[in-house]
Design an enzyme around this catalytic site. Structure first.
Site, PDB file in Angstrom:
ATOM      1  N   GLU A 151       0.808  -1.198   0.091  1.00 42.82           N
ATOM      2  CA  GLU A 151       0.101   0.004   0.016  1.00 42.82           C
ATOM      3  C   GLU A 151       0.876   1.282   0.141  1.00 42.82           C
ATOM      4  O   GLU A 151       1.321   1.539   0.908  1.00 42.82           O
ATOM      5  CB  GLU A 151      -0.792  -0.135   1.057  1.00 42.82           C
ATOM      6  CG  GLU A 151      -2.159   0.773   1.160  1.00 42.82           C
ATOM      7  CD  GLU A 151      -2.932   0.985   2.520  1.00 42.82           C
ATOM      8  OE1 GLU A 151      -2.418   0.576   3.708  1.00 42.82           O
ATOM      9  OE2 GLU A 151      -4.118   1.499   2.494  1.00 42.82           O
ATOM     10  N   ALA A 162      -2.595   7.236   7.609  1.00 44.02           N
ATOM     11  CA  ALA A 162      -1.530   7.138   8.798  1.00 44.02           C
ATOM     12  C   ALA A 162       0.009   6.809   8.157  1.00 44.02           C
ATOM     13  O   ALA A 162       0.710   6.344   8.790  1.00 44.02           O
ATOM     14  CB  ALA A 162      -1.677   5.906   9.485  1.00 44.02           C
ATOM     15  N   HIS A 163       0.122   6.841   6.655  1.00 51.21           N
ATOM     16  CA  HIS A 163       1.240   6.665   6.064  1.00 51.21           C
ATOM     17  C   HIS A 163       2.344   7.920   6.304  1.00 51.21           C
ATOM     18  O   HIS A 163       1.817   9.053   6.337  1.00 51.21           O
ATOM     19  CB  HIS A 163       1.011   6.585   4.546  1.00 51.21           C
ATOM     20  CG  HIS A 163       0.311   5.231   4.218  1.00 51.21           C
ATOM     21  ND1 HIS A 163       0.850   4.295   3.366  1.00 51.21           N
ATOM     22  CD2 HIS A 163      -0.928   4.919   4.533  1.00 51.21           C
ATOM     23  CE1 HIS A 163      -0.246   3.352   3.280  1.00 51.21           C
ATOM     24  NE2 HIS A 163      -1.151   3.784   4.123  1.00 51.21           N
ATOM     25  N   ASN A 242     -12.609   5.827   2.671  1.00 47.54           N
ATOM     26  CA  ASN A 242     -11.403   6.252   3.631  1.00 47.54           C
ATOM     27  C   ASN A 242     -10.469   6.708   2.500  1.00 47.54           C
ATOM     28  O   ASN A 242      -9.813   5.921   1.741  1.00 47.54           O
ATOM     29  CB  ASN A 242     -10.951   5.068   4.490  1.00 47.54           C
ATOM     30  CG  ASN A 242     -11.991   4.881   5.543  1.00 47.54           C
ATOM     31  OD1 ASN A 242     -12.078   5.491   6.541  1.00 47.54           O
ATOM     32  ND2 ASN A 242     -12.918   3.702   5.461  1.00 47.54           N
ATOM     33  N   ASP A 274     -15.870  -2.104  10.612  1.00 43.97           N
ATOM     34  CA  ASP A 274     -15.808  -2.136  11.945  1.00 43.97           C
ATOM     35  C   ASP A 274     -16.641  -1.317  12.724  1.00 43.97           C
ATOM     36  O   ASP A 274     -16.512  -1.273  13.919  1.00 43.97           O
ATOM     37  CB  ASP A 274     -14.406  -1.976  12.346  1.00 43.97           C
ATOM     38  CG  ASP A 274     -13.962  -0.500  11.937  1.00 43.97           C
ATOM     39  OD1 ASP A 274     -14.743   0.131  11.177  1.00 43.97           O
ATOM     40  OD2 ASP A 274     -12.813  -0.101  12.362  1.00 43.97           O
ATOM     41  N   ILE A 276     -16.861   1.867  12.632  1.00 40.35           N
ATOM     42  CA  ILE A 276     -16.135   3.006  12.905  1.00 40.35           C
ATOM     43  C   ILE A 276     -15.538   3.599  11.514  1.00 40.35           C
ATOM     44  O   ILE A 276     -15.655   4.870  11.304  1.00 40.35           O
ATOM     45  CB  ILE A 276     -14.777   2.918  13.786  1.00 40.35           C
ATOM     46  CG1 ILE A 276     -15.370   2.345  15.239  1.00 40.35           C
ATOM     47  CG2 ILE A 276     -14.041   4.028  13.967  1.00 40.35           C
ATOM     48  CD1 ILE A 276     -14.234   1.542  16.099  1.00 40.35           C
ATOM     49  N   ASP A 299      -7.933  -4.569   7.635  1.00 39.75           N
ATOM     50  CA  ASP A 299      -6.933  -3.265   7.687  1.00 39.75           C
ATOM     51  C   ASP A 299      -6.543  -3.327   9.059  1.00 39.75           C
ATOM     52  O   ASP A 299      -5.978  -2.414   9.628  1.00 39.75           O
ATOM     53  CB  ASP A 299      -7.529  -2.078   7.199  1.00 39.75           C
ATOM     54  CG  ASP A 299      -6.660  -0.896   6.719  1.00 39.75           C
ATOM     55  OD1 ASP A 299      -5.484  -1.405   6.596  1.00 39.75           O
ATOM     56  OD2 ASP A 299      -6.901   0.191   6.656  1.00 39.75           O
ATOM     57  N   GLY A 335      -5.847   2.457  11.039  1.00 40.38           N
ATOM     58  CA  GLY A 335      -6.087   1.326  10.677  1.00 40.38           C
ATOM     59  C   GLY A 335      -6.979   0.652  11.829  1.00 40.38           C
ATOM     60  O   GLY A 335      -6.752   1.241  12.944  1.00 40.38           O
TER      61      GLY A 335
HETATM   62 ZN    ZN Z   1      -4.724   2.396   3.841  1.00 42.98          ZN
END
Ligand code: ZN
Length: 428
Positions: A151, A162-163, A242, A274, A276, A299, A335
Site C-alpha cells: 500500500e 497514517a502513512h 477512507n 468495524d 468506525i 486493515d 487502521g
Molecule cells: Zn490505507
C-alpha cells in the site's frame, strides 16, 4: 522390452489410497445459500462424492459428526498490516516471528489466507521485507500467505492517512523506478496506488502485465482518473470512502466507479466493516449499489489481538481505545483492530444482509479479486478444503473449528473436540 505385469494391465478405475473424509450432520454455505448436506474431502480438496461411490466404489474412511454446525469457506483478508503486537512494516528484524505469530493468531478469527500488507516505507525496507513475504500454503503453522499487499508509496500526500509523508512519492518517473523502489515484484500480489499521480497510469499497466492486482486508494483522484486506471488494468478500490475524495453528486470521485458505465468490468472494493471506519449508512449505500463487489478487509494493525493502550504501527505510535486505533496526539484513524469474524458479524448487522452474504464478502469476493475463484473462498468441488465450522445460533456467528487443506488447525476453547471415526477399507 519391459515385461507387462498382468495385475496392472487390466483397465480398472483408479482408487486413491488417500483417506476420504465425510462430515455429517452439518449445513453448508454453497451457491449463495445454506444447504443441508454432507461435506466430503480428500487430499486437501473438496470432493464430489458421487463419482467416488459409482466409479471407485469406496466409502468414507473417516466420518465426523458436526453436531449441526454451519460449514463455510475459510475467510480471506487481503489487507492486514499486522496483529498480536507485530507489524509487517516496522520491524524487519522480527519479520519471521511476525509472520509466525500473525499467521497462527489469525486461525482463531477464521482467516485461512491473507495478504500481509506493507504501508508506505523506504526502498531499503521494501528490499528487506518483500523477498520474505512469499506465497506459502497454510497449515498447522498458520493461515496461508497469498503474497504481499503493498500500500504505497505512490499515493496522494493529501490523502496519506497514517502513512509516513517522508516516504510518499508523488509520481512514477518510469517503470524502472518501480523495481528500484520495491525490488523484484515476485512476492507482490496486490498494490495500492493513487491513479491521478503522473506516471501511475503506465505503472498500472506494468503491474497488471505481471499479474499484480492493482487497487486504487489514498487518492485525491476524480472519477475520470479512476475510469482511466480501470481501463489500464486496475480492478480494486482500497478501503472505499477512507482516504479518498468524498462522494459529490457532480464529481462522485472513486466511489463513482461502483456505478460507472465507462469501465470494462465491475470493480471490487474493500470495506472496513468495524462500525468506525465506515458508517453503517455508507456501508449500505455501497452494498446496495454493488453487492457482488464488496470485499471485507480488516486493515488491522499491530494492536489487533492486544488490549487497550499505546502501540506501534510502522514507525508511528497509536492509541487504542475500544474498537478504535488513532495516531497519538491526533484524531486520524490508524487502521483498525477488528478481526474478520467481527467484520462479518458487523456487516450482517449494519447492512441487514443474510449471514451467507456476509460470509461471501469475506470468502468468494476476495478470492475473485485475487484470481482464485474456484480454488479458495468456496465449497465447490475441487476447491481447497480450507473451511470453518461455525456456530450461527441466535444471529451470532462464532468460529468453532478452522481447517486448512483438510487439517484441523484451530478449535475454539471450550468447544467439545470433533470425534473422527475411522473405518477400515474393505479389501477387494
Ligand atoms: Zn490505507
Amino acid at each position: 522390452m519391459p515385461s507387462i505385469d498382468p495385475s496392472t494391465s487390466k483397465k480398472s478405475p483408479p482408487v486413491s489410497q488417500s483417506k476420504i473424509y465425510q462430515f455429517k450432520n452439518c449445513r453448508l454455505v454453497r451457491d449463495g445459500k445454506i444447504v443441508k448436506d454432507d461435506f466430503w474431502f480428500r487430499d486437501g480438496k473438496i470432493l464430489n462424492p458421487e463419482p467416488v461411490f459409482f466409479e471407485e466404489r469406496v466409502r468414507a474412511d473417516v466420518t465426523v459428526d458436526c453436531r449441526d454446525a454451519l460449514i463455510c469457506p475459510g475467510f480471506i483478508d487481503i489487507q492486514l498490516n499486522g496483529g498480536f503486537g507485530y507489524d509487517f512494516s516496522s520491524d524487519p528484524e522480527r519479520l519471521d516471528e511476525c509472520l509466525a505469530k500473525v499467521s497462527k493468531g489469525l486461525l482463531a478469527t477464521g482467516v485461512t489466507s491473507y495478504c500481509p500488507t506493507v504501508v508506505t516505507s523506504s526502498p531499503a525496507l521494501y528490499h528487506q521485507v518483500l523477498p520474505r513475504l512469499r506465497q506459502r500454503a497454510g497449515g498447522s503453522w498458520g493461515a496461508g500467505i497469498l503474497g504481499a499487499h503493498v500500500e504505497g508509496p505512490f499515493i496522494s500526500m493529501e490523502k496519506k492517512g497514517a502513512h509516513k509523508p517522508e516516504f510518499i512519492r508523488n509520481s512514477v518517473q518510469n517503470v524502472g523506478e518501480l523495481e528500484a523502489v520495491y525490488g523484484a515484484l515476485d512476492n507482490v500480489a496486490l498494490v495500492t496506488v493513487a491513479p491521478e499521480l503522473p506516471g501511475v497510469s503506465e505503472a498500472i499497466a506494468h503491474f497488471a502485465d505481471r499479474g499484480v492486482v492493482v487497487s486504487l486508494g489514498h487518492s485525491n483522484g476524480n472519477l475520470e482518473d479512476g475510469e482511466a486506471a480501470v481501463s489500464r488494468g486496475a480492478s480494486f478500490i482500497t478501503h472505499l470512502f477512507n482516504a479518498m475524495l468524498p462522494f459529490h453528486h457532480r464529481d462522485p470521485g472513486l466511489v463513482g466507479l461502483l456505478t460507472s458505465r465507462l469501465v470494462p468490468r465491475p470493480v471490487h472494493y474493500g470495506i472496513i466493516a468495524d462500525g468506525i471506519h465506515t458508517h453503517p449508512a455508507a456501508l449500505r449505500i455501497a452494498h446496495r449499489t454493488h453487492p457482488k463487489g464488496l470485499v471485507l478487509v480488516t486493515d488491522a494493525m499491530a494492536a489487533m489481538g492486544l488490549g487497550e493502550g499505546e502501540h506501534q504501527i510502522g514507525q508511528m505510535k497509536v492509541r487504542v481505545a475500544g474498537q478504535c486505533a488513532r495516531l497519538v496526539g491526533s484524531d486520524t484513524l490508524a487502521g483498525s483492530i477488528v478481526t474478520m469474524d467481527h467484520c462479518v458479524r458487523q456487516f450482517v448487522k449494519d447492512a441487514g444482509v443474510s449471514l451467507v452474504e456476509g460470509i461471501e464478502a469475506a470468502t468468494e469476493h476476495p478470492a475473485r479479486v485475487m484470481g482464485l475463484s474456484g480454488v479458495k473462498g468456496t465449497l465447490k468441488y475441487g476447491a481447497d478444503a480450507d473451511f470453518l465450522l461455525l456456530s450461527d445460533h441466535e444471529d451470532s456467528m462464532t468460529v468453532l473449528h478452522t481447517f486448512i487443506a483438510g487439517e484441523c488447525v484451530y478449535s475454539a476453547p471450550a468447544t467439545p473436540p470433533l470425534s473422527f471415526i475411522h473405518r477400515q477399507r474393505e479389501k477387494k
